[in-house]
Design a protein around this motif. Structure first.
Motif, PDB file in Angstrom:
ATOM      1  N   ALA A   1       5.225   8.215  -8.319  1.00 35.82           N
ATOM      2  CA  ALA A   1       5.283   9.509  -8.971  1.00 35.82           C
ATOM      3  C   ALA A   1       6.657  10.124  -8.754  1.00 35.82           C
ATOM      4  N   GLY A   2       7.167  10.806  -9.767  1.00 41.69           N
ATOM      5  CA  GLY A   2       8.455  11.448  -9.642  1.00 41.69           C
ATOM      6  C   GLY A   2       9.606  10.540 -10.024  1.00 41.69           C
ATOM      7  N   ARG A   3       9.310   9.293 -10.416  1.00 39.26           N
ATOM      8  CA  ARG A   3      10.364   8.362 -10.802  1.00 39.26           C
ATOM      9  C   ARG A   3      10.391   8.150 -12.311  1.00 39.26           C
ATOM     10  N   GLY A   4       9.614   8.941 -13.011  1.00 38.34           N
ATOM     11  CA  GLY A   4       9.644   8.878 -14.450  1.00 38.34           C
ATOM     12  C   GLY A   4       8.859   7.721 -15.028  1.00 38.34           C
ATOM     13  N   GLN A   5       8.016   7.078 -14.235  1.00 39.83           N
ATOM     14  CA  GLN A   5       7.250   5.935 -14.703  1.00 39.83           C
ATOM     15  C   GLN A   5       5.807   6.069 -14.226  1.00 39.83           C
ATOM     16  N   ASP A   6       4.926   5.307 -14.862  1.00 39.75           N
ATOM     17  CA  ASP A   6       3.525   5.328 -14.476  1.00 39.75           C
ATOM     18  C   ASP A   6       3.319   4.558 -13.181  1.00 39.75           C
ATOM     19  N   ILE A   7       2.195   4.822 -12.525  1.00 37.34           N
ATOM     20  CA  ILE A   7       1.830   4.118 -11.301  1.00 37.34           C
ATOM     21  C   ILE A   7       0.672   3.184 -11.615  1.00 37.34           C
ATOM     22  N   ILE A   8       0.797   1.908 -11.242  1.00 36.42           N
ATOM     23  CA  ILE A   8      -0.315   0.978 -11.431  1.00 36.42           C
ATOM     24  C   ILE A   8      -1.052   0.733 -10.119  1.00 36.42           C
ATOM     25  N   GLY A   9      -0.503   1.233  -9.013  1.00 35.56           N
ATOM     26  CA  GLY A   9      -1.086   0.968  -7.705  1.00 35.56           C
ATOM     27  C   GLY A   9      -2.450   1.599  -7.520  1.00 35.56           C
ATOM     28  N   ALA A  10      -3.255   0.958  -6.689  1.00 36.27           N
ATOM     29  CA  ALA A  10      -4.601   1.441  -6.391  1.00 36.27           C
ATOM     30  C   ALA A  10      -4.597   2.288  -5.121  1.00 36.27           C
ATOM     31  N   GLN A  11      -5.599   3.142  -5.008  1.00 41.55           N
ATOM     32  CA  GLN A  11      -5.812   3.894  -3.771  1.00 41.55           C
ATOM     33  C   GLN A  11      -6.614   3.032  -2.807  1.00 41.55           C
ATOM     34  N   ILE A  12      -6.192   3.007  -1.556  1.00 41.46           N
ATOM     35  CA  ILE A  12      -6.891   2.255  -0.521  1.00 41.46           C
ATOM     36  C   ILE A  12      -7.452   3.230   0.493  1.00 41.46           C
ATOM     37  N   SER A  13      -8.714   3.090   0.831  1.00 40.42           N
ATOM     38  CA  SER A  13      -9.347   3.946   1.831  1.00 40.42           C
ATOM     39  C   SER A  13     -10.042   3.066   2.864  1.00 40.42           C
ATOM     40  N   MET A  14      -9.670   3.262   4.110  1.00 42.05           N
ATOM     41  CA  MET A  14     -10.348   2.585   5.212  1.00 42.05           C
ATOM     42  C   MET A  14     -11.163   3.616   5.960  1.00 42.05           C
TER      43      MET A  14
ATOM     44  N   THR B   1      -4.550  -7.664  11.824  1.00 46.11           N
ATOM     45  CA  THR B   1      -6.009  -7.661  11.668  1.00 46.11           C
ATOM     46  C   THR B   1      -6.419  -6.779  10.495  1.00 46.11           C
ATOM     47  N   LEU B   2      -5.835  -5.581  10.408  1.00 44.86           N
ATOM     48  CA  LEU B   2      -6.154  -4.691   9.285  1.00 44.86           C
ATOM     49  C   LEU B   2      -5.799  -5.331   7.954  1.00 44.86           C
ATOM     50  N   LEU B   3      -4.632  -5.980   7.903  1.00 44.21           N
ATOM     51  CA  LEU B   3      -4.217  -6.620   6.665  1.00 44.21           C
ATOM     52  C   LEU B   3      -5.186  -7.734   6.284  1.00 44.21           C
ATOM     53  N   ASN B   4      -5.615  -8.534   7.257  1.00 51.66           N
ATOM     54  CA  ASN B   4      -6.558  -9.624   6.985  1.00 51.66           C
ATOM     55  C   ASN B   4      -7.914  -9.102   6.529  1.00 51.66           C
ATOM     56  N   LEU B   5      -8.346  -7.986   7.097  1.00 51.79           N
ATOM     57  CA  LEU B   5      -9.608  -7.381   6.672  1.00 51.79           C
ATOM     58  C   LEU B   5      -9.503  -6.874   5.242  1.00 51.79           C
ATOM     59  N   LEU B   6      -8.363  -6.264   4.917  1.00 53.70           N
ATOM     60  CA  LEU B   6      -8.163  -5.773   3.557  1.00 53.70           C
ATOM     61  C   LEU B   6      -8.090  -6.923   2.559  1.00 53.70           C
ATOM     62  N   ALA B   7      -7.448  -8.020   2.975  1.00 56.21           N
ATOM     63  CA  ALA B   7      -7.328  -9.177   2.090  1.00 56.21           C
ATOM     64  C   ALA B   7      -8.649  -9.917   1.913  1.00 56.21           C
ATOM     65  N   GLY B   8      -9.546  -9.756   2.861  1.00 57.51           N
ATOM     66  CA  GLY B   8     -10.816 -10.473   2.802  1.00 57.51           C
ATOM     67  C   GLY B   8     -10.795 -11.773   3.560  1.00 57.51           C
TER      68      GLY B   8
ATOM     69  N   ILE C   1     -15.289  -7.420   8.232  1.00 53.93           N
ATOM     70  CA  ILE C   1     -15.295  -6.299   9.167  1.00 53.93           C
ATOM     71  C   ILE C   1     -16.631  -6.244   9.902  1.00 53.93           C
ATOM     72  N   ASP C   2     -16.595  -5.730  11.116  1.00 53.81           N
ATOM     73  CA  ASP C   2     -17.815  -5.583  11.917  1.00 53.81           C
ATOM     74  C   ASP C   2     -18.419  -4.192  11.797  1.00 53.81           C
ATOM     75  N   GLY C   3     -17.676  -3.285  11.207  1.00 55.22           N
ATOM     76  CA  GLY C   3     -18.188  -1.939  11.031  1.00 55.22           C
ATOM     77  C   GLY C   3     -17.264  -1.144  10.134  1.00 55.22           C
ATOM     78  N   GLY C   4     -17.802  -0.116   9.483  1.00 53.09           N
ATOM     79  CA  GLY C   4     -17.003   0.693   8.586  1.00 53.09           C
ATOM     80  C   GLY C   4     -16.946   0.111   7.191  1.00 53.09           C
ATOM     81  N   ASP C   5     -15.984   0.574   6.402  1.00 59.77           N
ATOM     82  CA  ASP C   5     -15.897   0.136   5.015  1.00 59.77           C
ATOM     83  C   ASP C   5     -14.458   0.246   4.527  1.00 59.77           C
ATOM     84  N   ILE C   6     -14.132  -0.558   3.529  1.00 55.80           N
ATOM     85  CA  ILE C   6     -12.844  -0.508   2.847  1.00 55.80           C
ATOM     86  C   ILE C   6     -13.117  -0.299   1.372  1.00 55.80           C
ATOM     87  N   LEU C   7     -12.424   0.680   0.787  1.00 54.24           N
ATOM     88  CA  LEU C   7     -12.636   1.008  -0.615  1.00 54.24           C
ATOM     89  C   LEU C   7     -11.318   0.928  -1.378  1.00 54.24           C
ATOM     90  N   ILE C   8     -11.393   0.425  -2.595  1.00 56.04           N
ATOM     91  CA  ILE C   8     -10.271   0.419  -3.516  1.00 56.04           C
ATOM     92  C   ILE C   8     -10.643   1.309  -4.697  1.00 56.04           C
TER      93      ILE C   8
END
Length: 380
Positions: A20-33, A71-78, A82-89
């Motif tokens: 945002a602010g660079r004059g172009q659209d964003i294709i990136g997703a929101q990540i929530s852990m 570890t976080l990166l591997n959990l996000l990649a699949g 995970i043993d608890g909690g959730d990851i959302l895209i």
């Protein structure tokens, strides 16, 4: 190793974009852990970690070995469950989505390029696996090679290229499908310093162009400060602080962050007075100085952070300076690295630019050091 997980997604035809602010659209997703937990027997690698990453953001997971960042990166990649909690895209749980269906671009330390394929064929491989037509694939490969400054190397094989060029090919293969999320696990650690710094700048420019959300893992503080929109500092399976690079460096929230992110002088001091935007403090050596009043209590003892490059070196006593004895001095090219002991026993690290008028002080010599209120910060 580099892998690009693909799905048959029309996003492969999305135009390049940026933050945002660079004059172009964003294709990136929101990540929530959300309260993400991972255990290996009794060892807790990720301890109820929560983190939100905005669409199109470049966020770095920074920490020492064993802090939980990979570890976080591997959990996000699949790669691990995970043993608890959730990851959302974009608000949707992906815990049960297999790795190959998450559609992430992935770059790792080892390039893992196909040795029997040309550069263009390596970059085109994910598009071929996704079943895209030849014309689309050729056009996207050409765009991506130009973006990564590899067009003239398209017909070469990996063995004909340098390590830095091979890493560019690996990155090109990860982004050719224009994934909404790109995961990078210490991709520059095998490169020499000058090349690493060059590719850091290229990655920042690339991020601004494609607009993907990038999660970057490193233990290199300079790398994190240079490239990131925000940094998440981890230690022992916990996120200690998440903030912009400037805030992480100037206003760390703990001794651990102050010590891990850059070099630091930590001075124990007593609060004498608070007035307006400044506070008057006294060190163990009896040196009275001022600091910004942010995080300063009205009374009591505090820890003050002063970065080595913020310390001014003087040959003789001047108002506001403190005497110290040089214990070591190193010439490092553009800078001098000096360690000195204050009368109260505190050891100071000073980094100052090399100038023609400045001699490298000898161990045992007396110097005077000083700093202003804007040069030191009280830890919260």
């Amino acid at each position: 190793m580099i892998q690009t997980q693909t799905s048959r997604d029309p996003r492969a035809e999305a135009s390049p974009s940026g933050r945002a602010g660079r004059g172009q659209d964003i294709i990136g997703a929101q990540i929530s852990m959300r309260e993400v937990t991972k255990k290996y027997g009794a060892f807790v690698a990720a301890d109820r970690i929560s983190l939100d990453v905005e669409p199109g953001e470049f966020i770095t997971l920074l920490g020492p070995s064993g802090s939980g960042k990979t570890t976080l990166l591997n959990l996000l990649a699949g790669f691990q469950r995970i043993d608890g909690g959730d990851i959302l895209i974009d608000g949707k749980p992906i815990t049960n989505v297999p790795t190959h269906r998450r559609g992430f671009g992935m770059v790792f330390q080892s390039y893992a390029l196909f040795p029997n394929m040309t550069v263009a064929q390596n970059v085109a491989f994910p598009m071929r696996m996704a079943g895209l037509d030849r014309a689309t694939s050729d056009r996207r490969v050409a765009e991506t090679l130009e973006m990564m400054r590899l067009s003239e190397h398209a017909a070469k094989t990996p063995s004909e290229m340098s390590g830095g060029q091979q890493q560019r090919v690996a990155i090109a293969r990860a982004i050719v499908m224009r994934p909404r999320v790109v995961l990078m696990d210490e991709p520059l650690s095998a490169l020499d310093r000058r090349l690493r710094e060059s590719i850091q700048i290229e990655l920042r420019e690339l991020h601004q162009t494609i607009g993907s959300t990038i999660l970057f893992v490193t233990h290199d503080q300079s790398e994190a400060l240079t490239m990131s929109d925000r940094i998440a500092v981890l230690d022992k399976g916990h996120i200690i602080q998440v903030d912009r690079p400037l805030e992480i460096y100037r206003h760390p929230k703990s001794r651990f962050v102050a010590g891990f992110v850059g070099e630091s002088n930590l001075i124990e001091a007593e609060v004498l007075e608070r007035r307006g935007d400044t506070a008057t403090l006294r060190s163990k050596a009896g040196h009275v100085f001022q600091a910004g009043s942010r995080n300063v209590p009205s009374i009591g003892k505090v820890t003050v952070l002063i970065r080595p490059e913020r310390m001014a070196l003087h040959d003789g006593p001047q108002p506001g300076t403190a005497p110290a004895t040089v214990t070591s001095a190193l010439f490092m090219g553009e800078t001098l690295r000096i360690e000195a002991a204050m009368e109260g026993g505190e050891t100071l690290l000073i980094r100052c630019p090399d100038t023609a008028a400045r001699e490298l002080p000898a161990p045992g010599s007396k110097i005077h050091v000083g700093w202003g209120p804007q040069d030191c910060w009280v830890l919260a």
